[in-house]
Design an enzyme around this catalytic site. Structure first.
Site, PDB file in Angstrom:
ATOM      1  N   GLU A  30       0.831  -1.203   0.000  1.00 37.13           N
ATOM      2  CA  GLU A  30       0.000   0.000   0.000  1.00 37.13           C
ATOM      3  C   GLU A  30       0.868   1.257   0.000  1.00 37.13           C
ATOM      4  O   GLU A  30       2.066   1.208   0.283  1.00 37.13           O
ATOM      5  CB  GLU A  30      -0.918   0.006   1.217  1.00 37.13           C
ATOM      6  CG  GLU A  30      -0.165  -0.002   2.538  1.00 37.13           C
ATOM      7  CD  GLU A  30      -0.988   0.540   3.684  1.00 37.13           C
ATOM      8  OE1 GLU A  30      -1.326   1.736   3.620  1.00 37.13           O
ATOM      9  OE2 GLU A  30      -1.264  -0.202   4.640  1.00 37.13           O
ATOM     10  N   VAL A 111      -5.835   0.024   2.750  1.00 37.16           N
ATOM     11  CA  VAL A 111      -5.948  -1.432   2.621  1.00 37.16           C
ATOM     12  C   VAL A 111      -7.028  -1.783   1.605  1.00 37.16           C
ATOM     13  O   VAL A 111      -6.808  -2.575   0.682  1.00 37.16           O
ATOM     14  CB  VAL A 111      -6.243  -2.083   3.992  1.00 37.16           C
ATOM     15  CG1 VAL A 111      -6.628  -3.556   3.827  1.00 37.16           C
ATOM     16  CG2 VAL A 111      -5.025  -1.960   4.903  1.00 37.16           C
ATOM     17  N   ASP A 143     -18.335   4.234  13.180  1.00 37.27           N
ATOM     18  CA  ASP A 143     -17.045   4.410  12.502  1.00 37.27           C
ATOM     19  C   ASP A 143     -16.392   3.042  12.325  1.00 37.27           C
ATOM     20  O   ASP A 143     -15.758   2.516  13.243  1.00 37.27           O
ATOM     21  CB  ASP A 143     -16.145   5.348  13.310  1.00 37.27           C
ATOM     22  CG  ASP A 143     -14.914   5.788  12.523  1.00 37.27           C
ATOM     23  OD1 ASP A 143     -14.687   5.248  11.420  1.00 37.27           O
ATOM     24  OD2 ASP A 143     -14.177   6.665  13.018  1.00 37.27           O
ATOM     25  N   ALA A 146     -13.717   0.746   5.934  1.00 37.13           N
ATOM     26  CA  ALA A 146     -14.109   0.043   4.706  1.00 37.13           C
ATOM     27  C   ALA A 146     -13.206  -1.149   4.419  1.00 37.13           C
ATOM     28  O   ALA A 146     -13.555  -1.999   3.590  1.00 37.13           O
ATOM     29  CB  ALA A 146     -14.079   1.013   3.527  1.00 37.13           C
ATOM     30  N   LYS A 164      -4.772  -2.198  13.941  1.00 41.87           N
ATOM     31  CA  LYS A 164      -4.117  -1.132  14.695  1.00 41.87           C
ATOM     32  C   LYS A 164      -4.693  -1.088  16.107  1.00 41.87           C
ATOM     33  O   LYS A 164      -5.899  -1.191  16.309  1.00 41.87           O
ATOM     34  CB  LYS A 164      -4.297   0.205  13.979  1.00 41.87           C
ATOM     35  CG  LYS A 164      -3.585   0.252  12.623  1.00 41.87           C
ATOM     36  CD  LYS A 164      -3.750   1.598  11.951  1.00 41.87           C
ATOM     37  CE  LYS A 164      -2.965   1.650  10.645  1.00 41.87           C
ATOM     38  NZ  LYS A 164      -3.547   0.797   9.586  1.00 41.87           N
TER      39      LYS A 164
END
Length: 314
Positions: A30, A111, A143, A146, A164
Site C-alpha cells: 500500500e 488497505v 465508525d 471500509a 491497529k
C-alpha cells in the site's frame, strides 16, 4: 464495468509487468503508509527497504498508488519520493477511486483501495502494517473501516500485524466473522495488535507453514468462496511495545482527538503521529519493524501460492 475496462486504468511498472508475464510471484504494497503512516524521510527509506526484502526472498514488490489519473502498480524511485514528500496525497479507499482518478490528483491507497487495485492486476498477496477496523465507540459513531467490507468481497490474501491497536479489536474480529472472512495467525495463537504482539483475542486458525497457508487460501478460492483471507503475524518481540504503556498512550491520544473534534479519515494519521510523539519515536521504530516482518511473511506466502498454482497445473 468489465474486467478489461477496469484494467485499462492500470499502469504496470516494467519489473511488475515482466514478473507477471513470467509467472513470478508478486506482493502488493500500500501507499497510505508512505503518505500518511510515517514521516519523511523514514517513510521513503522504509518503502525501499521493504521492497528490497521482498526481492531478496524471490518475489516482486508492487507498491500501488494513484498518480496522474492512473493506477500505478509498481512505483519508480521518483514516484516513491513524490508520495513521501507530498503531504497532500488523498487517502483512497473504494469510494474515493473514481474521484481521484478523474481529478488526476495524487492518491495513496488504503488497505481497501490496495486490495481492489491488486485484484485488478492479478496479485494475490498484499502486505500492510495493520488493517483498519471497528473504531472504539462505534456503537455510537458507526465508525467502521471500509477495509473490513473489502476483505469480505475482494479475493486477496492480506498479511498484517493484526489491527491497529487504536481500534476495538474484539469488535473488529466479530465483524470479520459475520462477513465470513477467515482470520489466520502464524507464530502464535492470538491475533496480533500492531505495536504489541498479543491482542488477547484468539484467531480462527493458526498456520505457521507458508505451504499450509497457501493450501488454505487456494482451497477457499477454489470453492468459489469470494473474499480475502487475513493472515496476522506479530511484531518481532525485540521491537514490541509493552501492553500497558501503549494502551495508556492510545487512550490519551484518543481523548485528545475527541477533544479536538478530529473525525473520519483524519483520525488514524493523527493518532499514529501523536503516539509517535508521546513515545519519543519508539512507536515509529516498532511500526517499521513490523512492516518489514510482514513483508517477509507475505513474500514467503506469495512464493508458496505460486508453487501451489504450478503444482495444480502440472
Amino acid at each position: 464495468m468489465s474486467t478489461d475496462l477496469a484494467q485499462s486504468w492500470l499502469t504496470l511498472s516494467a519489473p511488475v509487468a515482466a514478473a507477471r508475464a513470467a509467472g513470478r510471484p508478486l506482493v502488493a504494497l500500500e501507499s497510505t503508509i508512505i503518505a500518511h503512516g510515517m514521516p519523511y524521510p523514514e517513510n521513503v527509506r522504509t518503502a525501499h527497504e521493504v521492497e528490497a526484502l521482498i526481492l531478496e526472498l524471490g518475489a516482486e514488490p508492487a507498491t500501488i498508488a494513484l498518480i496522474d489519473g492512473r493506477i500505478r502498480v509498481g512505483l519508480s524511485d521518483d514516484e516513491l519520493e513524490r508520495l513521501g514528500r507530498s503531504g497532500k496525497a488523498h487517502k483512497v479507499s473504494r469510494r474515493d477511486l473514481p474521484a481521484v482518478l478523474t481529478s488526476g490528483e495524487l492518491g495513496a491507497t488504503t488497505v481497501a483501495g490496495t486490495m481492489i487495485c491488486a485484484a485488478l492486476a492479478g496479485i494475490e498477496v498484499f502486505v500492510t502494517g495493520g488493517i483498519g477496523g471497528v473504531h472504539r465507540g462505534a456503537q455510537e459513531t458507526f465508525d467502521i473501516s471500509a477495509d473490513l467490507q473489502e476483505l469480505a468481497r475482494t479475493s486477496v490474501a492480506v498479511v498484517c500485524a493484526g489491527a491497529k491497536s487504536i481500534l476495538d479489536i474484539g469488535l473488529t474480529l466479530e465483524y470479520l466473522e459475520t462477513q465470513g472472512v477467515p482470520v489466520l495467525t502464524c507464530e502464535q495463537e492470538n491475533f496480533a495488535a500492531f505495536y504489541k504482539r498479543d491482542s488477547g483475542f484468539r484467531a480462527d486458525y493458526r498456520l505457521d507453514d507458508p505451504a499450509e497457508q497457501a493450501r488454505f487460501i487456494r482451497t477457499k478460492w477454489d470453492l468459489g468462496l469470494a473474499g480475502g483471507v487475513l493472515l496476522s503475524t506479530p511484531v518481532p518481540e525485540a521491537a514490541a511495545m509493552a501492553s500497558e504503556e501503549i494502551d495508556a498512550l492510545t487512550q490519551q491520544a484518543l481523548d485528545e482527538a475527541q477533544a479536538q473534534g478530529i473525525t473520519g479519515k483524519a483520525v488514524t494519521p493523527f493518532l499514529l503521529a501523536r503516539i509517535k510523539a508521546l513515545t519519543g519515536g519508539r512507536s515509529l521504530a516498532t511500526n517499521i519493524a513490523l512492516v518489514k516482518h510482514n513483508a517477509e511473511v507475505g513474500a514467503r506466502l506469495a512464493l508458496a501460492l505460486a508453487q501451489a498454482a504450478r503444482g495444480a497445473v502440472a
